[in-house]
Design a protein around this motif. Structure first.
Motif, mmCIF file in Angstrom:
data_model
loop_
_atom_site.group_PDB
_atom_site.id
_atom_site.type_symbol
_atom_site.label_atom_id
_atom_site.label_comp_id
_atom_site.label_asym_id
_atom_site.label_seq_id
_atom_site.Cartn_x
_atom_site.Cartn_y
_atom_site.Cartn_z
ATOM 1 N N ARG A 1 0.440 -1.232 -0.079
ATOM 2 C CA ARG A 1 -0.022 0.470 0.007
ATOM 3 C C ARG A 1 0.790 1.263 -0.119
ATOM 4 O O ARG A 1 0.770 2.138 -0.682
ATOM 5 C CB ARG A 1 -0.665 0.056 1.530
ATOM 6 N N PHE A 2 1.776 1.172 0.572
ATOM 7 C CA PHE A 2 2.924 2.351 0.957
ATOM 8 C C PHE A 2 3.537 2.470 -0.276
ATOM 9 O O PHE A 2 3.632 3.794 -1.096
ATOM 10 C CB PHE A 2 3.571 2.491 1.524
ATOM 11 N N SER A 3 3.669 1.602 -1.119
ATOM 12 C CA SER A 3 4.338 1.482 -2.921
ATOM 13 C C SER A 3 4.192 2.060 -3.096
ATOM 14 O O SER A 3 4.138 2.709 -3.790
ATOM 15 C CB SER A 3 5.064 0.209 -2.670
ATOM 16 N N LEU A 4 2.729 1.576 -3.499
ATOM 17 C CA LEU A 4 1.327 2.249 -4.390
ATOM 18 C C LEU A 4 1.516 3.634 -4.484
ATOM 19 O O LEU A 4 1.248 4.075 -5.286
ATOM 20 C CB LEU A 4 0.227 1.612 -4.162
ATOM 21 N N ILE A 5 0.995 3.875 -3.417
ATOM 22 C CA ILE A 5 0.638 4.951 -2.825
ATOM 23 C C ILE A 5 1.790 6.582 -2.940
ATOM 24 O O ILE A 5 1.883 6.857 -4.054
ATOM 25 C CB ILE A 5 -0.193 5.440 -1.670
ATOM 26 N N PHE A 6 3.344 6.421 -2.524
ATOM 27 C CA PHE A 6 4.073 6.892 -3.297
ATOM 28 C C PHE A 6 4.680 6.645 -4.228
ATOM 29 O O PHE A 6 5.193 7.506 -5.369
ATOM 30 C CB PHE A 6 5.213 6.465 -2.302
ATOM 31 N N THR A 7 4.495 5.530 -5.241
ATOM 32 C CA THR A 7 4.798 5.600 -6.616
ATOM 33 C C THR A 7 4.542 6.619 -7.298
ATOM 34 O O THR A 7 4.797 7.096 -8.050
ATOM 35 C CB THR A 7 5.226 4.233 -6.713
ATOM 36 N N THR A 8 3.004 5.639 -7.337
ATOM 37 C CA THR A 8 1.365 6.388 -8.063
ATOM 38 C C THR A 8 1.792 8.456 -7.845
ATOM 39 O O THR A 8 2.051 9.586 -8.719
ATOM 40 C CB THR A 8 0.645 6.789 -7.090
ATOM 41 N N ILE A 9 2.034 9.114 -5.700
ATOM 42 C CA ILE A 9 2.459 9.841 -6.730
ATOM 43 C C ILE A 9 3.518 10.637 -6.981
ATOM 44 O O ILE A 9 4.021 11.492 -8.023
ATOM 45 C CB ILE A 9 2.709 10.572 -4.730
ATOM 46 N N GLY A 10 4.664 10.490 -6.846
ATOM 47 C CA GLY A 10 6.157 10.284 -7.443
ATOM 48 C C GLY A 10 5.141 10.362 -8.979
ATOM 49 O O GLY A 10 6.487 11.055 -9.541
ATOM 50 N N PHE A 11 5.026 9.360 -9.926
ATOM 51 C CA PHE A 11 5.443 9.190 -11.075
ATOM 52 C C PHE A 11 4.015 10.717 -11.503
ATOM 53 O O PHE A 11 4.471 11.667 -13.141
ATOM 54 C CB PHE A 11 4.527 8.532 -11.420
ATOM 55 N N GLY B 1 9.419 14.263 -7.106
ATOM 56 C CA GLY B 1 9.062 12.660 -7.682
ATOM 57 C C GLY B 1 9.740 11.709 -7.775
ATOM 58 O O GLY B 1 9.441 10.644 -6.819
ATOM 59 N N THR B 2 10.643 11.962 -7.889
ATOM 60 C CA THR B 2 12.442 11.417 -7.912
ATOM 61 C C THR B 2 12.652 10.679 -6.527
ATOM 62 O O THR B 2 12.692 9.510 -6.646
ATOM 63 C CB THR B 2 13.136 11.840 -8.323
ATOM 64 N N LEU B 3 11.811 12.188 -5.632
ATOM 65 C CA LEU B 3 12.574 11.878 -4.272
ATOM 66 C C LEU B 3 11.479 10.831 -3.631
ATOM 67 O O LEU B 3 11.919 9.782 -2.723
ATOM 68 C CB LEU B 3 12.104 13.046 -3.391
ATOM 69 N N PHE B 4 10.250 10.787 -3.996
ATOM 70 C CA PHE B 4 9.424 9.549 -3.480
ATOM 71 C C PHE B 4 9.265 8.152 -3.880
ATOM 72 O O PHE B 4 8.776 7.520 -3.945
ATOM 73 C CB PHE B 4 8.036 10.052 -4.040
ATOM 74 N N ILE B 5 10.143 8.502 -5.216
ATOM 75 C CA ILE B 5 10.570 7.802 -5.411
ATOM 76 C C ILE B 5 11.523 6.568 -5.707
ATOM 77 O O ILE B 5 11.510 5.347 -5.193
ATOM 78 C CB ILE B 5 9.733 6.938 -8.005
ATOM 79 N N PHE B 6 12.193 6.763 -4.895
ATOM 80 C CA PHE B 6 13.952 6.866 -4.155
ATOM 81 C C PHE B 6 13.490 5.886 -3.237
ATOM 82 O O PHE B 6 13.804 5.478 -2.880
ATOM 83 C CB PHE B 6 14.747 7.938 -4.194
ATOM 84 N N ILE B 7 12.693 7.012 -2.442
ATOM 85 C CA ILE B 7 12.110 5.789 -0.509
ATOM 86 C C ILE B 7 11.372 4.804 -1.239
ATOM 87 O O ILE B 7 11.616 4.298 -0.379
ATOM 88 C CB ILE B 7 11.490 6.558 0.078
#
Length: 1103
Positions: A476-486, A498-504
């Motif tokens: 769930r965490f990965s989906l939310i952060f990845t979506t926001i990041g993209f 956005g890159t920072l979110f995906i990096f996290i």
């Protein structure tokens, strides 16, 4: 918060400059300089007084001690100047007394932050008008002090007198000057009441255009004689005193200087915005305007590099903490970094400091140190929870109680090491003092966080075992952060976030899949193995004769390291030898050379320089990746900083400034090699001129690397001695020395005019009349002011250019005056009462503390050491015979180096003494402070061996500062270790219910020391590793642009740069010393403690 490369320096110096045109250096010395120096001689608080007298100009610099403010010093000097200029015999120029200018200088305010250049196919007068308009706009900004225009002259109204018409009309200079003075005025006549109205009577006499002067009557005896009858009037440029070019093309240049304490980057941004608007709205299309030598870009990049070093250091430190303390507990310590940094930033800003490299390096240096206190707190609580089964709240209370006082004292002792640096005198102290102050603030902030913030967090959230994130939560965490990041990647403005979110997200998965397993393996296998090895090693070191062997063996290693240092001495330098960001070519003809001749040779040198900097090796796709700009200046602004300020003209000097691009864009090309190539191409090619190829200096100005002052009373003898010494030294062909030059010569051509007193007296002419007549004809005299728009232009009366520089015309002109006895007009030719003789004079006369001096100076070629060259020269000069009454001494960088080394040595001793005092207060004992003192001294082994093994220079400013820093750092772990062992001893005595007179037996003491060492092993290792890791990016010069990495996906990785050159000697000193000091803390400190306890027992003292 204002950002700049280095701290602003406010010197306690007062400058007294006096302009007295047309006089030789000897006249300036006798008429201006010496009388003022005599007046200043008995002023209190003076440490040094220097002066330079040259043609038409005197500058006196008075250095005061730091017991007096600049304002008070200036007031004292101004009072003495006013007193002296009130004397009847004080010189007069343009019918008014010569007025010395008293001022102070802020070095930061005297260095241009950028140059604005204009060129185009329009008259230069029109370019000057545009430059004036831009100047006024920029000077309206609150960040700007002033803007100087170079490459074009101010205008004047010239009344060019025709000598023959003036003689035929029997008109004198007085007639012309008085007519202009009397006619070009507006006068208020007062008020008159007419028909109940109060009207002001105002006489309008000022000219509207320069041509109006032609109608002025200069003589009215008989037929009126108008000015147009004897002179022509021109509104033109003054005599040429400056040239400016960019890559060989003539430009009008504006030097922009900022005010002290103002934001240079913001000022630069405003100016760039203004110029963009000017291009679009004011300038014609055929005029180009561009910026060169923009210092704000260099500052921003230096600051960004240090900020990225901090980020890199934080990542390394937190990564290390994870392996020792688990991820959650590492965050407890890691949170101290941003909180301490933020608190430090607020305090530093409140103190009014700028964000410069000194402050930023203190943050880098403190990066590993500021987590020390947090590590001790978290690790101690972690140990009580994991080993003694306490709850997190109970463990926090007990853990903080055990170590609060030790970490307060250890922080105080670290700060104590820097306290003596607060008394650093002089300019160097102002420059370097920001480092210890900022570092002390960081350490104080970290102590606050460790004692008040960390306990709150660990008492609530500390866990022994890692709580694994469930797969559902992780998904769930990965989906939310990845979506926001993209989604954020779609916009360029939010791409970085956005890159920072995906990096996290990627980091969390990397931790889950790989890092967590590595941490578990490290803690359960490697760390346990390290602890087991240490346990056996500490037990072995406390057995039998091992304690003495370890202790005296380490002392022997210290002696060996000193001997090794003597045998294989490292090169000693004052400041780190920086790579040039600017290459400065200075050229100088003998004083008296016409500016046109200087300009011609400067053009030739320019072409040679441009051939080298535009070599094919520096060109890629038609673009030069090494060179940002190249500016040539002749005349005003062409001297070194020491003579670049003030009003003195320098028609005999030229300067070429080559600004290089940032280090990271140079593709590995060495800018020092480029400087050497320029020197080789120019050296010996231009006889008759002094030529040097220098680079921008780091740190405060201290003079040339090789600088010799020759002093005495007879200046001719001094100059002669200086020439002999320079010739002798140059004949030695010492490797690495550019060329020994003399700063003064007796090549200033003069034409002496001697008045025949008998003839002149018989004709009723005085020497003053003759001198005034010649001066007016040649130099001219100000007769008034022409006001046009918002500017004032001088009206100068002199000979027409066709006769002005004609010797026959000058000598055959007639002095016209009315004879007081007969009332008749008399005409006396100048040549009939004078004799002329060609001679030479000094181009300058220099004095230090009222004693005449001549300086010899030389630069040092790339790759050579100034100290070795100076030592070589000293050895040869011992056998050199000097004239009687002449002495010499080495000054400049060598002298400053000796002074700073003496101070830093005293500061080190003072810091150590203060540390010992604090430790005595803490332990209420003398033995434990002496153990820590021994650890500090022994830690120098690592520094000395590191310098020798890795063949590094001993950089006095940075290496000594590193040793002082090391003294404060080494104390930390030793204090906590000794304090904890003492706690265990006290607990054991309570457990055994021993009386005050009883002592613990030898085996018990060994067990306690071994247990204390094993318990403190982790925090000692963590603090050492984090401090070292925090410094490694800067020490090796690894630069990663994290902002560019996330926003543009380009990390811009490169090795080296200005920061690593400047700071790596300090960083490596701490790394070498701390690495060895870790061994000392874990082995030698316990061993020395054991020996001291045995000695106490031997003398029946309670243990």
């Amino acid at each position: 918060m204002p950002r700049e490369s280095f701290p602003e320096i406010k010197e306690t110096k007062i400058y007294i400059s006096t302009v007295y045109p047309g006089n030789t250096a000897e006249d300036i010395e006798s008429l201006i300089t010496k009388p003022l120096e005599d007046e200043f001689n008995n002023l209190s608080n003076i440490t040094r007084m220097t002066s330079t007298s040259q043609e038409g100009y005197s500058i006196i610099i008075i250095e005061f001690d730091e017991k007096i403010s600049v304002f008070e010093a200036k007031l004292k000097v101004k009072d003495r100047v006013d007193k002296k200029t009130a004397d009847e015999d004080w010189p007069i120029f343009n019918r008014a007394k010569v007025e010395p200018d008293v001022f102070e200088i802020n070095i930061t305010e005297e260095m241009p932050i950028l140059n604005i250049n204009m060129r185009g196919d329009i008259p230069v007068v029109k370019l000057k008008d545009y430059a004036e308009e831009i100047k006024h706009m920029i000077e309206s900004y609150p960040e700007i002090k002033q803007v100087d225009i170079r490459g074009v002259q101010d205008r004047e109204v010239e009344v060019a007198v025709d000598i023959y018409k003036m003689s035929a009309s029997r008109v004198s200079f007085d007639n012309i000057i008085n007519a202009i003075k009397g006619g070009n005025v507006n006068i208020s006549g007062g008020h008159m009441v007419i028909s109940d109205e109060r009207k002001t009577i105002r006489l309008i006499g000022e000219i509207d255009t320069p041509k109006d002067l032609e109608s002025f009557v200069v003589k009215s005896e008989g037929n009126p004689i108008y000015l147009r009858d004897v002179a022509n009037v021109y509104f033109k440029e003054k005599d040429k005193t400056t040239y400016a070019r960019s890559f060989g093309e003539n430009v009008v240049m504006l030097d922009v200087k900022k005010l002290s304490g103002r934001n240079q980057i913001r000022a630069s941004e405003k100016i760039k915005g203004l110029l963009k608007n000017i291009r679009e709205t004011i300038l014609p299309k055929n005029v180009k305007i561009f910026i060169t030598s923009d210092q704000s870009e260099q500052i921003e990049n230096m600051v960004n590099d240090l900020v990225n070093n901090i980020i890199f250091g934080v990542i390394l430190v937190v990564f290390v903490l994870m392996f020792f303390l688990n991820f959650r507990n590492a965050l407890f310590v890691g949170i101290a970094i941003p909180m301490s940094m933020l608190l430090s930033y607020v305090i530093i800003h409140a103190l009014g400091y700028t964000l410069n490299t000194m402050v930023l390096f203190a943050l880098v240096m403190g990066l590993g140190m500021l987590v020390d206190n947090g590590i001790v707190v978290v690790e101690n609580v972690y140990r009580l929870v994991s080993e003694e089964g306490m709850s997190s709240k109970e463990a926090t209370k007990k853990g903080i109680g055990e170590i609060s006082f030790p970490i307060i004292v250890s922080t105080a002792t670290t700060v104590a090491a820097f306290v003596p640096l607060g008394f650093w005198p002089g300019v160097m102290g102002q420059f370097m003092i920001y480092f210890p102050i900022a570092l002390s603030i960081v350490l104080g902030a970290s102590l606050f966080v460790a004692l008040f913030i960390n306990p709150v967090l660990v008492s609530k959230y500390m866990k022994i075992e890692e709580v694994a994130l469930s797969q559902n939560k992780l998904n769930r965490f990965s989906l939310i952060f990845t979506t926001i990041g993209f989604l954020m990647l779609l916009s360029s403005s939010t791409r970085g976030i956005g890159t920072l979110f995906i990096f996290i997200v990627l980091s969390v998965w990397a931790y889950r899949l790989f890092i967590q397993k590595a941490i578990t393996y490290f803690q359960q296998h490697i760390l346990n193995k390290i602890e087991e090895i240490y346990k056996r090693l500490i037990a072995f070191s406390l057995m039998g004769k091992s304690p003495k062997r370890f202790l005296f063996g380490t002392i022997g290693l210290l002696i060996f390291s000193f001997l090794l240092l003597v045998i294989k001495s490292p090169k000693i330098s004052f400041f780190p030898d920086n790579k040039p960001n600017q290459i400065l070519v200075y050229l100088e003809y003998p004083q008296g050379t016409d500016i046109e001749k200087t300009n011609a040779i400067t053009k030739e040198v320019e072409q040679e320089v441009y051939k080298i900097i535009n070599d094919d090796r520096y060109i890629d796709s038609g673009e030069n990746f090494m060179i940002e700009s190249a500016i040539a200046q002749v005349g005003k602004g062409a001297g070194n900083f020491q003579d670049a300020f003030g009003h003195v003209e320098m028609p005999h000097k030229g300067k070429i400034t080559v600004l290089l691009k940032e280090f990271k864009y140079r593709r590995g090309e060495d800018s020092e090699h480029l400087r050497a190539s320029i020197y080789e191409a120019l050296s010996g090619k231009y006889p008759g001129i002094k030529l040097s190829v220098e680079k921008n200096q780091v740190g405060p100005p201290v003079g040339y690397p090789i600088n010799i002052e020759i002093s005495g009373d007879d200046y001719s003898l001094l100059v002669d001695s200086a020439k002999k010494i320079s010739g002798y030294v140059n004949s030695l062909n010492i490797a690495g020395m550019e060329e020994m030059k003399v700063d003064v010569s007796k090549q200033m051509p003069i034409l002496e005019v001697r008045v025949d007193r008998e003839k002149a007296g018989a004709l009723g002419v005085s020497a003053a009349q003759v001198g005034t007549q010649i001066r007016r004809a040649l130099f001219g005299e100000k007769a008034g002011i022409y006001k046009y728009k918002d500017d004032d232009y001088d009206i100068n009366v002199r000979f027409d250019n066709s006769e002005r520089f004609n010797m026959n015309a000058l000598m055959n002109q007639k002095i016209v005056f009315r004879d007081p006895a007969s009332g008749k007009i008399k005409e006396v030719p100048v040549a009939s009462i004078v004799e002329t003789n060609t001679n030479s004079s000094f181009d300058a006369i220099k004095r230090i503390n009222r004693t005449r001096v001549v300086k010899l100076y030389s630069g040092v070629l790339p790759g050579y050491n100034a100290n070795e060259i100076a030592r070589n020269i000293k050895g040869h000069l011992k056998s050199f015979s000097l004239n009687k009454g002449v002495s010499y001494k080495f000054t400049g960088e060598i002298e400053a180096q000796g002074k700073q080394m003496a101070f830093l040595s005293k500061a080190l001793l003072g810091g150590v003494a203060l540390i010992i005092l604090l430790l005595v207060l803490q332990f209420n004992s003398f033995s434990k402070p002496m153990i820590i003192f021994l650890a500090i001294i022994l830690s120098f082994i690592g520094v000395l061996l590191g310098l020798v093994i890795f063949n590094m220079n001993f950089v006095i400013m940075m290496t000594m500062l590193g040793i002082i820093s090391l003294a404060g750092i080494v104390v930390n772990n030793a204090v906590v270790l000794l304090d904890y062992i003492q706690i265990l001893i006290n607990r054991k005595r309570e457990e055994l219910k021993m009386r005050d007179s009883e002592s613990l037996d030898d085996e018990t003491i060994k067990d306690i020391i071994a247990k204390g060492g094993k318990t403190r092993l982790r925090p000692v290792l963590i603090t050492a590793i984090t401090t070292v890791f925090g410094l490694i990016p800067l020490a090796i010069g690894l630069n990663i642009d994290f902002f560019s990495l996330f926003s543009d996906w380009d990390p811009k990785v490169y090795l080296g740069g200005d920061n690593v050159i400047f700071w790596s000697p300090l960083a490596w000193t701490v790394i070498f010393g701390l690495t060895f000091a870790t061994f000392l803390t874990l082995i030698i400190v316990p061993v020395t403690l054991y020996i001291s306890l045995r000695i106490k027992r031997r003398f029946n003292m309670v243990v």
